[in-house]
Design a protein around this motif. Structure first.
Motif, PDB file in Angstrom:
ATOM      1  N   ARG A 258       0.718  -1.261   0.093  1.00  0.00           N
ATOM      2  CA  ARG A 258      -0.021   0.091  -0.055  1.00  0.00           C
ATOM      3  C   ARG A 258       0.888   1.316   0.098  1.00  0.00           C
ATOM      4  NH1 ARG A 258      -3.739  -0.937   5.249  1.00  0.00           N
ATOM      5  NH2 ARG A 258      -1.972  -2.408   5.710  1.00  0.00           N
ATOM      6  N   GLN A 259       2.211   1.171   0.709  1.00  0.00           N
ATOM      7  CA  GLN A 259       2.885   2.387   0.707  1.00  0.00           C
ATOM      8  C   GLN A 259       3.411   2.528  -0.592  1.00  0.00           C
ATOM      9  OE1 GLN A 259       3.353   4.523   3.099  1.00  0.00           O
ATOM     10  NE2 GLN A 259       3.078   3.483   5.226  1.00  0.00           N
ATOM     11  N   LEU A 260       3.948   1.558  -1.455  1.00  0.00           N
ATOM     12  CA  LEU A 260       4.256   1.768  -2.651  1.00  0.00           C
ATOM     13  C   LEU A 260       3.560   2.342  -3.764  1.00  0.00           C
ATOM     14  CD1 LEU A 260       6.447  -1.607  -3.111  1.00  0.00           C
ATOM     15  CD2 LEU A 260       7.329   0.884  -2.727  1.00  0.00           C
ATOM     16  N   ALA A 261       2.363   2.033  -3.489  1.00  0.00           N
ATOM     17  CA  ALA A 261       1.272   2.577  -4.271  1.00  0.00           C
ATOM     18  C   ALA A 261       0.901   3.915  -3.907  1.00  0.00           C
ATOM     19  CB  ALA A 261      -0.175   1.568  -4.173  1.00  0.00           C
ATOM     20  N   GLY A 262       0.912   4.241  -2.723  1.00  0.00           N
ATOM     21  CA  GLY A 262       0.677   5.536  -2.433  1.00  0.00           C
ATOM     22  C   GLY A 262       1.702   6.432  -2.975  1.00  0.00           C
ATOM     23  N   MET A 263       3.034   6.114  -2.799  1.00  0.00           N
ATOM     24  CA  MET A 263       4.165   6.663  -3.313  1.00  0.00           C
ATOM     25  C   MET A 263       4.288   6.899  -4.923  1.00  0.00           C
ATOM     26  SD  MET A 263       7.029   4.958  -1.281  1.00  0.00           S
ATOM     27  CE  MET A 263       7.241   5.068   0.743  1.00  0.00           C
ATOM     28  N   ALA A 264       3.688   6.120  -5.443  1.00  0.00           N
ATOM     29  CA  ALA A 264       3.625   6.173  -6.777  1.00  0.00           C
ATOM     30  C   ALA A 264       2.479   6.868  -7.358  1.00  0.00           C
ATOM     31  CB  ALA A 264       3.583   4.693  -7.515  1.00  0.00           C
ATOM     32  N   VAL A 265       1.298   7.110  -6.769  1.00  0.00           N
ATOM     33  CA  VAL A 265       0.157   7.752  -7.506  1.00  0.00           C
ATOM     34  C   VAL A 265       0.411   9.265  -7.746  1.00  0.00           C
ATOM     35  CG1 VAL A 265      -2.136   8.702  -6.724  1.00  0.00           C
ATOM     36  CG2 VAL A 265      -1.415   6.359  -6.398  1.00  0.00           C
ATOM     37  N   SER A 266       0.909  10.086  -6.697  1.00  0.00           N
ATOM     38  CA  SER A 266       1.017  11.400  -6.962  1.00  0.00           C
ATOM     39  C   SER A 266       2.236  11.800  -8.064  1.00  0.00           C
ATOM     40  CB  SER A 266       1.365  12.145  -5.522  1.00  0.00           C
ATOM     41  OG  SER A 266       0.183  12.353  -4.740  1.00  0.00           O
ATOM     42  N   PRO A 267       3.562  11.236  -8.041  1.00  0.00           N
ATOM     43  CA  PRO A 267       4.292  11.493  -9.102  1.00  0.00           C
ATOM     44  C   PRO A 267       3.734  10.988 -10.347  1.00  0.00           C
ATOM     45  CG  PRO A 267       5.427  10.512  -7.074  1.00  0.00           C
ATOM     46  CD  PRO A 267       3.816  10.204  -6.953  1.00  0.00           C
ATOM     47  N   LEU A 268       2.989   9.806 -10.642  1.00  0.00           N
ATOM     48  CA  LEU A 268       2.812   9.559 -11.948  1.00  0.00           C
ATOM     49  C   LEU A 268       1.706  10.639 -12.432  1.00  0.00           C
ATOM     50  CD1 LEU A 268       2.622   7.220 -13.943  1.00  0.00           C
ATOM     51  CD2 LEU A 268       0.640   6.041 -12.653  1.00  0.00           C
ATOM     52  N   LEU A 269       0.830  10.860 -11.557  1.00  0.00           N
ATOM     53  CA  LEU A 269      -0.289  12.094 -12.205  1.00  0.00           C
ATOM     54  C   LEU A 269       0.503  13.134 -12.669  1.00  0.00           C
ATOM     55  CD1 LEU A 269      -3.149  11.754  -9.217  1.00  0.00           C
ATOM     56  CD2 LEU A 269      -3.351  10.939 -11.545  1.00  0.00           C
ATOM     57  N   TYR A 270       1.576  13.704 -11.728  1.00  0.00           N
ATOM     58  CA  TYR A 270       2.241  14.706 -12.282  1.00  0.00           C
ATOM     59  C   TYR A 270       2.946  14.593 -13.520  1.00  0.00           C
ATOM     60  CZ  TYR A 270       1.260  16.844  -7.587  1.00  0.00           C
ATOM     61  OH  TYR A 270       0.688  17.500  -6.504  1.00  0.00           O
ATOM     62  N   LEU A 271       3.424  13.435 -13.830  1.00  0.00           N
ATOM     63  CA  LEU A 271       4.137  13.098 -14.833  1.00  0.00           C
ATOM     64  C   LEU A 271       3.143  13.185 -16.111  1.00  0.00           C
ATOM     65  CD1 LEU A 271       6.486   9.911 -13.891  1.00  0.00           C
ATOM     66  CD2 LEU A 271       7.166  11.891 -14.708  1.00  0.00           C
ATOM     67  N   VAL A 272       1.956  12.596 -15.928  1.00  0.00           N
ATOM     68  CA  VAL A 272       1.094  12.557 -17.128  1.00  0.00           C
ATOM     69  C   VAL A 272       0.595  14.032 -17.398  1.00  0.00           C
ATOM     70  CG1 VAL A 272      -1.183  11.732 -17.712  1.00  0.00           C
ATOM     71  CG2 VAL A 272       0.535  10.140 -16.656  1.00  0.00           C
TER      72      VAL A 272
END
Length: 244
Positions: free
Chosen positions: A21-35
Motif C-alpha cells: 500500500r505504501q508503494l502504491a501511495g508513493m507512486a500515485v502522485s508522481p505518476l499523475l504529475y508526470l502525465v
C-alpha cells in the motif's frame, strides 16, 4: 545504540507490513504529475535546455522524498494518540537522542524508497539522467531535513487536525514553490530571495544538477545539512519537553 535500533526496527516492521500500500501511495502522485505536467502541459517544452519531462523528474524526486520523510510524523502521531507507544518508550531504557535518531532514520528510509519509486516510473521513458554519488547525497540530505522536521512537528502538535494544518501551510506550498515544477528564476526577484531559504529549493537544485551530470554547489548541501541539524536538535528538545 540498542535503543536507536529498536525504534528504527519497529518502524521497519510497520513499513514492511504495509509495503504494498505504501508503494502504491508513493507512486500515485508522481505518476499523475508526470502525465498531467510532463505530457499534457509540458510536451515539447524546453526548460533550461532540457525537455520539460527531464526537468520535472528530479523535482518530483525531491518532492516525493520530502513528502515521504515528513510522512513519518503521521506514524508518530498514531503511536502517540491511539496506541500510546510514546508512553512505553518513556518507561523503556531508551534515550531521547536514540528515539529521535530512530524515527529520523525511519523517515529517511521512507524517503529513499519514495525516490526509487519515482526513478522506476521514469525508467521506461528512456530519459538521459544520471544517478551518481552527488545525486544520492542530495536525496539523503533532503530526507534528513524533512524527517527531522517531521519528528519535531509530531511532538509539538496536539491532534491530527494540527498536523493537517502544518502540511497545508508548510509542506504543500513548499512542494509547488521549491523549484520542483518550474525554475525559480522565473519568479519576481523578491520571491526568488524568499524561495532561496526553502530547503526544498536547494534539494531540487542539487538533485537536478547532479541528475543532469553536473556537480551541484556545495552551498546547497551545507544549507540542507545545517537546516537538518537545526531541526534534529529541535526534535530532540521537543521530545525532552514531552517527557517532562
Amino acid at each position: 545504540m540498542n535503543g536507536l535500533i529498536a525504534v528504527y526496527y519497529r518502524e521497519l516492521l510497520i513499513l514492511r507490513r504495509r509495503l504494498k500500500r505504501q508503494l502504491a501511495g508513493m507512486a500515485v502522485s508522481p505518476l499523475l504529475y508526470l502525465v498531467a505536467f510532463g505530457y499534457a502541459m509540458g510536451g515539447g517544452m524546453i526548460v533550461q535546455g532540457r525537455p520539460y519531462l527531464e526537468f520535472l523528474i528530479p523535482g518530483l524526486i525531491a518532492m516525493n522524498g520530502m513528502n515521504q520523510a515528513f510522512g513519518i510524523a503521521t506514524e508518530i502521531n498514531v503511536a502517540r494518540f491511539y496506541w500510546f507507544i510514546f508512553e512505553e518508550f518513556q518507561s523503556a531504557p531508551i534515550g531521547n537522542a536514540a528515539y529521535v535518531a530512530g524515527e529520523v532514520l525511519a523517515g529517511m528510509t521512507r524517503a529513499l524508497i519514495g525516490a526509487l519509486v519515482v526513478i522506476c516510473l521514469c525508467l521506461p521513458f528512456g530519459l538521459s539522467l544520471h544517478f551518481g554519488g552527488w545525486f544520492w547525497l542530495a536525496v539523503l540530505c533532503n530526507s534528513f531535513v524533512f524527517a527531522s522536521l517531521a519528528v519535531t512537528m509530531a511532538m509539538l502538535v496536539k491532534s491530527h487536525a494540527d498536523q493537517s494544518l502544518v502540511t497545508s501551510f508548510v509542506i504543500t506550498p513548499m512542494a509547488f514553490l521549491g523549484g520542483t515544477f518550474f525554475p525559480i528564476d522565473r519568479m519576481p526577484l523578491w520571491a526568488q530571495k524568499l524561495l532561496y531559504f526553502l530547503p526544498l529549493t536547494h534539494a531540487s537544485g542539487a538533485i537536478r544538477t547532479s541528475a543532469f551530470g553536473g556537480t551541484p554547489s556545495a552551498v546547497s548541501y551545507l544549507i540542507m545539512l545545517g537546516v537538518g541539524i537545526v531541526f534534529f536538535f529541535a526534535a530532540l528538545n521537543s521530545v525532552n519537553q514531552a517527557r517532562d
